[in-house]
Motif scaffolding. Sequence first.
Motif, PDB file in Angstrom:
ATOM      1  N   ARG A 136       0.782  -1.209  -0.087  1.00 32.86           N
ATOM      2  CA  ARG A 136       0.024   0.106   0.077  1.00 32.86           C
ATOM      3  C   ARG A 136       0.748   1.308  -0.033  1.00 32.86           C
ATOM      4  N   ALA A 137       2.175   1.310   0.656  1.00 30.35           N
ATOM      5  CA  ALA A 137       2.623   2.370   1.051  1.00 30.35           C
ATOM      6  C   ALA A 137       3.766   2.613  -0.330  1.00 30.35           C
ATOM      7  N   THR A 138       4.343   1.727  -0.698  1.00 30.53           N
ATOM      8  CA  THR A 138       5.455   1.914  -1.776  1.00 30.53           C
ATOM      9  C   THR A 138       5.457   1.048  -2.767  1.00 30.53           C
ATOM     10  N   GLY A 139       4.613   0.017  -2.729  1.00 37.76           N
ATOM     11  CA  GLY A 139       4.421  -0.870  -3.872  1.00 37.76           C
ATOM     12  C   GLY A 139       5.245  -2.097  -3.779  1.00 37.76           C
ATOM     13  N   ASN A 140       5.086  -2.947  -4.629  1.00 37.89           N
ATOM     14  CA  ASN A 140       5.773  -4.560  -4.712  1.00 37.89           C
ATOM     15  C   ASN A 140       7.109  -4.567  -5.498  1.00 37.89           C
ATOM     16  N   ASP A 141       7.540  -3.219  -6.098  1.00 38.95           N
ATOM     17  CA  ASP A 141       8.841  -3.693  -6.714  1.00 38.95           C
ATOM     18  C   ASP A 141       9.941  -3.590  -5.521  1.00 38.95           C
ATOM     19  N   ALA A 142      11.221  -4.166  -6.245  1.00 38.69           N
ATOM     20  CA  ALA A 142      12.277  -4.135  -5.262  1.00 38.69           C
ATOM     21  C   ALA A 142      12.896  -2.839  -5.052  1.00 38.69           C
ATOM     22  N   ALA A 143      13.270  -2.684  -3.954  1.00 41.58           N
ATOM     23  CA  ALA A 143      13.661  -1.321  -3.420  1.00 41.58           C
ATOM     24  C   ALA A 143      14.543  -1.409  -2.303  1.00 41.58           C
ATOM     25  N   CYS A 144      15.406  -0.342  -2.056  1.00 45.27           N
ATOM     26  CA  CYS A 144      16.129  -0.318  -0.723  1.00 45.27           C
ATOM     27  C   CYS A 144      15.724   0.749   0.073  1.00 45.27           C
ATOM     28  N   TYR A 145      15.552   1.013   1.336  1.00 43.33           N
ATOM     29  CA  TYR A 145      15.093   2.096   2.035  1.00 43.33           C
ATOM     30  C   TYR A 145      15.990   2.071   3.253  1.00 43.33           C
ATOM     31  N   ALA A 146      16.072   3.433   4.073  1.00 43.54           N
ATOM     32  CA  ALA A 146      17.085   3.555   5.060  1.00 43.54           C
ATOM     33  C   ALA A 146      16.135   4.116   6.071  1.00 43.54           C
ATOM     34  N   VAL A 147      16.515   3.549   7.643  1.00 38.96           N
ATOM     35  CA  VAL A 147      15.970   3.882   8.888  1.00 38.96           C
ATOM     36  C   VAL A 147      17.174   4.548   9.422  1.00 38.96           C
ATOM     37  N   ALA A 148      16.748   5.789   9.726  1.00 36.34           N
ATOM     38  CA  ALA A 148      17.742   6.506  10.451  1.00 36.34           C
ATOM     39  C   ALA A 148      17.276   7.170  11.694  1.00 36.34           C
ATOM     40  N   GLY A 149      18.217   7.326  12.736  1.00 36.79           N
ATOM     41  CA  GLY A 149      17.793   7.813  13.990  1.00 36.79           C
ATOM     42  C   GLY A 149      17.626   9.281  14.234  1.00 36.79           C
ATOM     43  N   PRO A 150      17.185   9.754  15.204  1.00 41.78           N
ATOM     44  CA  PRO A 150      16.702  11.249  15.227  1.00 41.78           C
ATOM     45  C   PRO A 150      17.873  12.207  15.125  1.00 41.78           C
ATOM     46  N   ASP A 151      19.033  11.764  15.387  1.00 39.82           N
ATOM     47  CA  ASP A 151      20.344  12.933  15.179  1.00 39.82           C
ATOM     48  C   ASP A 151      20.875  12.783  13.936  1.00 39.82           C
ATOM     49  N   TRP A 152      20.511  11.747  12.883  1.00 37.60           N
ATOM     50  CA  TRP A 152      21.163  11.617  11.650  1.00 37.60           C
ATOM     51  C   TRP A 152      20.740  12.738  10.695  1.00 37.60           C
ATOM     52  N   LYS A 153      21.530  13.380   9.923  1.00 35.87           N
ATOM     53  CA  LYS A 153      21.495  14.529   8.882  1.00 35.87           C
ATOM     54  C   LYS A 153      22.284  14.083   7.746  1.00 35.87           C
ATOM     55  N   GLY A 154      21.763  14.388   6.577  1.00 32.00           N
ATOM     56  CA  GLY A 154      22.465  14.134   5.261  1.00 32.00           C
ATOM     57  C   GLY A 154      21.333  13.861   4.093  1.00 32.00           C
ATOM     58  N   GLU A 155      21.904  13.823   2.927  1.00 29.67           N
ATOM     59  CA  GLU A 155      21.160  13.630   1.697  1.00 29.67           C
ATOM     60  C   GLU A 155      20.812  12.069   1.761  1.00 29.67           C
ATOM     61  N   THR A 156      19.711  11.904   0.885  1.00 23.18           N
ATOM     62  CA  THR A 156      19.518  10.431   0.658  1.00 23.18           C
ATOM     63  C   THR A 156      20.173   9.638  -0.094  1.00 23.18           C
ATOM     64  N   PRO A 157      20.969   8.743   0.549  1.00 24.45           N
ATOM     65  CA  PRO A 157      22.220   7.820  -0.053  1.00 24.45           C
ATOM     66  C   PRO A 157      21.902   7.376  -1.588  1.00 24.45           C
ATOM     67  N   LYS A 158      22.771   7.212  -2.421  1.00 24.56           N
ATOM     68  CA  LYS A 158      22.410   6.685  -3.650  1.00 24.56           C
ATOM     69  C   LYS A 158      21.971   5.093  -3.557  1.00 24.56           C
ATOM     70  N   GLY A 159      21.025   5.064  -4.316  1.00 27.24           N
ATOM     71  CA  GLY A 159      20.218   3.636  -4.339  1.00 27.24           C
ATOM     72  C   GLY A 159      19.195   3.591  -3.214  1.00 27.24           C
ATOM     73  N   ILE A 160      19.089   4.434  -2.544  1.00 28.38           N
ATOM     74  CA  ILE A 160      17.986   4.424  -1.437  1.00 28.38           C
ATOM     75  C   ILE A 160      16.966   5.080  -1.998  1.00 28.38           C
ATOM     76  N   ALA A 161      15.758   4.483  -1.940  1.00 32.65           N
ATOM     77  CA  ALA A 161      14.458   5.152  -2.470  1.00 32.65           C
ATOM     78  C   ALA A 161      13.765   6.104  -1.434  1.00 32.65           C
ATOM     79  N   LYS A 162      13.973   5.592  -0.173  1.00 36.29           N
ATOM     80  CA  LYS A 162      13.439   6.818   0.924  1.00 36.29           C
ATOM     81  C   LYS A 162      13.977   6.651   2.040  1.00 36.29           C
TER      82      LYS A 162
END
Length: 224
Positions: A136-162
């Motif tokens: 429902r949220a992102t679909g059924n395609d293959a993909a990679c996602y990152a989960v970050a902690g509260p203090d993490w800052k930065g741009e979305t890394p290459k290859g990461i969908a969200k």
Amino acid sequence: MFKPFVTGIAIASLLLVPVSGSAAGQPADTAAIAEEATVYGLPMVDLYKLMYDQAIDTGNSQFKAPFNTLHNESNVFTPADISIVTPNSDTPYSELWMDLRAEPVVLCVPEIDKDRYYSVMLTSLYTFNFGYIGSRATGNDAACYAVAGPDWKGETPKGIAKVFQSETEFATALYRTQLFNPADIDNVRKIQAGYTAEPLSAYLDAPAPAAPPAIDWPKIDDAS
């Protein structure tokens, strides 16, 4: 963050003291304060117990895997699975407890048949569902996602969908993979084998950051 765990546990212990408002010589708003403390602290303590059982206490019958290590249930839950109060009895689960203090964790999912529902629920230790991966949220395609902690800052890394950001330094990912019928279990297991989780540095093939300090985890008393 770890501090809220300690705060929540302290609040829960205070709740064991019976109060009855001004009749017991207490301020009239004691009951209201106790109610607010329960709403704030009890869910946190309850989820801490689940984390303690599944990711910290290696001698516990409900232990699954250490932090940042994905564990797949290769069958449906039975009455022997007691760490979750009311698990689905017809859904194979996968569990991941994440320590996000040093760096984000990358969750990759395989392509899944469009007719099969799956979801990955991301939950902070406030029991807040801060994100979903899945049909429902992102679909059924293959993909990679990152989960970050509260203090993490930065741009979305290459290859990461969200990038999903947790407001606590520890969080959980609960995977649900649809099982059509008992004969379908091997197909579910193949899908589960395609789920992966690894630190962002490993995903990027980059040097790992310094390990976070060890924690003296408060023990959970299961006697009750």
